[in-house]
Design a protein around this motif. Structure first.
Motif, mmCIF file in Angstrom:
data_model
loop_
_atom_site.group_PDB
_atom_site.id
_atom_site.type_symbol
_atom_site.label_atom_id
_atom_site.label_comp_id
_atom_site.label_asym_id
_atom_site.label_seq_id
_atom_site.Cartn_x
_atom_site.Cartn_y
_atom_site.Cartn_z
ATOM 1 N N ASN A 275 50.602 43.457 44.991
ATOM 2 C CA ASN A 275 51.744 42.993 45.770
ATOM 3 C C ASN A 275 52.865 42.422 44.911
ATOM 4 O O ASN A 275 53.723 41.692 45.408
ATOM 5 N N GLY A 276 52.855 42.777 43.619
ATOM 6 C CA GLY A 276 54.009 42.470 42.780
ATOM 7 C C GLY A 276 53.841 41.400 41.735
ATOM 8 O O GLY A 276 54.720 41.220 40.885
ATOM 9 N N ALA A 277 52.752 40.638 41.749
ATOM 10 C CA ALA A 277 52.564 39.591 40.756
ATOM 11 C C ALA A 277 52.245 40.187 39.383
ATOM 12 O O ALA A 277 51.598 41.230 39.276
ATOM 13 N N THR A 278 52.723 39.555 38.334
ATOM 14 C CA THR A 278 52.325 39.943 36.990
ATOM 15 C C THR A 278 50.881 39.499 36.773
ATOM 16 O O THR A 278 50.356 38.654 37.526
ATOM 17 N N PRO A 279 50.196 40.013 35.752
ATOM 18 C CA PRO A 279 48.828 39.546 35.487
ATOM 19 C C PRO A 279 48.740 38.032 35.313
ATOM 20 O O PRO A 279 47.816 37.400 35.839
ATOM 21 N N ALA A 280 49.695 37.456 34.599
ATOM 22 C CA ALA A 280 49.676 36.005 34.384
ATOM 23 C C ALA A 280 49.859 35.255 35.700
ATOM 24 O O ALA A 280 49.163 34.269 35.980
ATOM 25 N N GLU A 281 50.804 35.714 36.514
ATOM 26 C CA GLU A 281 51.043 35.067 37.810
ATOM 27 C C GLU A 281 49.829 35.189 38.716
ATOM 28 O O GLU A 281 49.463 34.230 39.411
ATOM 29 N N ALA A 282 49.199 36.356 38.709
ATOM 30 C CA ALA A 282 48.040 36.583 39.574
ATOM 31 C C ALA A 282 46.872 35.689 39.166
ATOM 32 O O ALA A 282 46.196 35.112 40.033
ATOM 33 N N CYS A 283 46.639 35.566 37.867
ATOM 34 C CA CYS A 283 45.559 34.687 37.394
ATOM 35 C C CYS A 283 45.831 33.239 37.787
ATOM 36 O O CYS A 283 44.923 32.511 38.221
ATOM 37 N N LYS A 284 47.068 32.825 37.645
ATOM 38 C CA LYS A 284 47.430 31.450 37.989
ATOM 39 C C LYS A 284 47.239 31.187 39.476
ATOM 40 O O LYS A 284 46.689 30.150 39.882
ATOM 41 N N LYS A 285 47.674 32.126 40.322
ATOM 42 C CA LYS A 285 47.536 31.944 41.766
ATOM 43 C C LYS A 285 46.071 31.893 42.187
ATOM 44 O O LYS A 285 45.705 31.128 43.085
ATOM 45 N N ALA A 286 45.231 32.683 41.528
ATOM 46 C CA ALA A 286 43.802 32.653 41.853
ATOM 47 C C ALA A 286 43.179 31.316 41.464
ATOM 48 O O ALA A 286 42.373 30.752 42.206
ATOM 49 N N ILE A 287 43.560 30.813 40.296
ATOM 50 C CA ILE A 287 43.071 29.499 39.861
ATOM 51 C C ILE A 287 43.531 28.421 40.826
ATOM 52 O O ILE A 287 42.752 27.523 41.218
ATOM 53 N N GLU A 288 44.773 28.471 41.242
ATOM 54 C CA GLU A 288 45.294 27.475 42.184
ATOM 55 C C GLU A 288 44.558 27.545 43.518
ATOM 56 O O GLU A 288 44.352 26.517 44.178
ATOM 57 N N ARG A 289 44.137 28.731 43.906
ATOM 58 C CA ARG A 289 43.380 28.889 45.148
ATOM 59 C C ARG A 289 42.016 28.192 45.033
ATOM 60 O O ARG A 289 41.545 27.575 45.987
ATOM 61 N N ILE A 290 41.379 28.312 43.867
ATOM 62 C CA ILE A 290 40.106 27.615 43.637
ATOM 63 C C ILE A 290 40.310 26.111 43.692
ATOM 64 O O ILE A 290 39.552 25.383 44.350
ATOM 65 N N ILE A 291 41.335 25.638 43.013
ATOM 66 C CA ILE A 291 41.597 24.194 42.950
ATOM 67 C C ILE A 291 41.897 23.627 44.335
ATOM 68 O O ILE A 291 41.470 22.517 44.680
ATOM 69 N N LYS A 292 42.615 24.387 45.143
ATOM 70 C CA LYS A 292 43.011 23.926 46.477
ATOM 71 C C LYS A 292 41.807 23.622 47.358
ATOM 72 O O LYS A 292 41.873 22.759 48.238
ATOM 73 N N ILE A 293 40.691 24.312 47.131
ATOM 74 C CA ILE A 293 39.489 24.079 47.942
ATOM 75 C C ILE A 293 39.034 22.626 47.843
ATOM 76 O O ILE A 293 38.704 21.991 48.837
ATOM 77 N N ASN A 294 39.033 22.104 46.616
ATOM 78 C CA ASN A 294 38.620 20.719 46.394
ATOM 79 C C ASN A 294 39.226 20.237 45.078
ATOM 80 O O ASN A 294 38.609 20.367 44.016
ATOM 81 N N PRO A 295 40.439 19.694 45.112
ATOM 82 C CA PRO A 295 41.140 19.305 43.891
ATOM 83 C C PRO A 295 40.387 18.330 42.997
ATOM 84 O O PRO A 295 40.448 18.427 41.769
ATOM 85 N N GLU A 296 39.667 17.394 43.600
ATOM 86 C CA GLU A 296 38.925 16.421 42.789
ATOM 87 C C GLU A 296 37.744 17.079 42.095
ATOM 88 O O GLU A 296 37.490 16.856 40.917
ATOM 89 N N LYS A 297 37.024 17.922 42.825
ATOM 90 C CA LYS A 297 35.892 18.631 42.229
ATOM 91 C C LYS A 297 36.360 19.542 41.100
ATOM 92 O O LYS A 297 35.679 19.711 40.098
#
Length: 344
Positions: A275-297
């Motif tokens: 959907n248009g993200a660069t590899p770097a952007e896509a990796c970052k968005k996936a990491i942010e999705r993991i963090i969003k689940i439980n930021p403290e964890k």
């Protein structure tokens, strides 16, 4: 009437889904130069085995299998039969690979098989199945002519296991892949040492683009040291530890697999690239999705992703600092790059 038809066709073309437009664009813009990318600085070992295949015009699938075989041969505490055991003292291995035509093979919870990556490929190429585990995978290995090894722990793993047994406490630590370095090192591709004398090594994921513009990838690991018996992480799961779509790109990763499984990490990255993200952007968005689940964890564990797209662009991102990756392209010399991270 003809005018209305022309208008309808113009409208239909404009209404093509964005995903399809990106697919066509990616396919037309493929870069026909080989490259291979592996997790961690120890990816130099894997890339050095993959590069001769790519340099001679070979297939990306053959290259990533050779990358896995090389690291599975290397005695360390995180990949192959030299890896750390589970809490019952048994080394169990996981591996998968995927090619440019959506063919894929995975094995998990396998014991005494030196090269689980080759077993995964055998499964992919000779059976209708994608995934085998445990005793069934071992039976398939025997039937396919694979030699079973002794199952004896490597000296480093035995030492680490005896030390762990003193407390028998299972608490995954950030960048736990920093095990004590083998006293004899790792030959000409010795990973960078840290100040404490340790080296960086963990699940090995490799993705490659060959001279024909086709993608493939692999992932191989002995899993978390001292894990519960039977534990399976993200590494052998297609869409979590590895995913390849030859029209778009490929992704793999390393770190705490349970967290990657929650978001189908590598499939998520490939879809973001679609959907248009660069590899770097896509990796970052996936990491942010993991963090969003439980930021403290998320402050307590590590996950790092690498990705390449059809144009030959490379990207990476991790939760914690300390994750790096190895890139080999023109010239054949592996370059280690430190990933950007969410937490500094």
């Amino acid at each position: 009437m003809k005018s209305n038809r022309r208008s309808f066709l113009r409208f239909s073309a404009l209404a093509l889904p964005l995903t399809r437009i990106n697919q066509v664009f990616a396919k037309s813009k493929a870069v026909n130069k080989p490259l291979v990318v592996s997790t961690w600085n120890s990816g130099q070992i894997s890339n050095a085995a993959a590069w001769p295949v790519l340099e001679k015009g070979g297939k990306a699938l053959d290259a990533v299998e050779q990358a896995a075989i090389a690291i599975e041969n290397d005695i360390n505490c995180c990949v192959g039969l030299g890896g750390n055991p589970d809490r019952d003292g048994h080394v169990t291995l996981d591996a998968c690979l995927m090619d440019d035509k959506f063919n894929c093979g995975s094995v998990a919870f396998v014991e005494k098989v030196k090269h689980p990556i080759s077993l995964a490929r055998k499964l992919m190429e000779t059976t209708p199945h994608v995934f085998l585990a445990g005793e069934g995978a071992q039976q398939f290995a025997i039937a396919s002519g694979f030699k079973l090894e002794s199952g004896k722990l490597s000296p480093d793993a035995e030492k680490a296991y005896k030390e762990w047994l003193k407390k028998a406490d299972y608490k995954p630590v950030i960048n736990i892949e920093r095990q004590q370095a083998h006293p004899k090192g790792h030959g000409p591709f010795a990973p960078e040492r840290f100040e404490d004398g340790s080296f960086n090594h963990d699940t090995m994921g490799t993705i490659a683009l060959d001279a024909s513009g086709n993608l493939s990838g692999m992932c191989t690991t002995s899993g978390m040291g001292f894990k519960m018996r039977g534990r399976i992480g993200d590494s052998p799961i297609i869409g979590s530890g590895l995913y390849v779509d030859n029209e778009v790109g490929a992704a793999t990763g390393s770190g705490q697999g349970e967290e990657v499984i929650r978001i189908c990490g590598t499939h998520t990255i490939v879809e973001l690239m679609r959907n248009g993200a660069t590899p770097a952007e896509a990796c970052k968005k996936a990491i942010e999705r993991i963090i969003k689940i439980n930021p403290e964890k998320a402050k307590t564990f590590q996950v790092g992703f690498i990705a390449i797209n059809k144009q030959g662009e490379i990207g990476a991102y991790s939760i914690q600092k300390g994750f790096n990756y190895t890139v080999t392209e023109q010239g054949g010399k592996g370059k280690v790059i430190n990933s950007e991270s969410y937490f500094s």
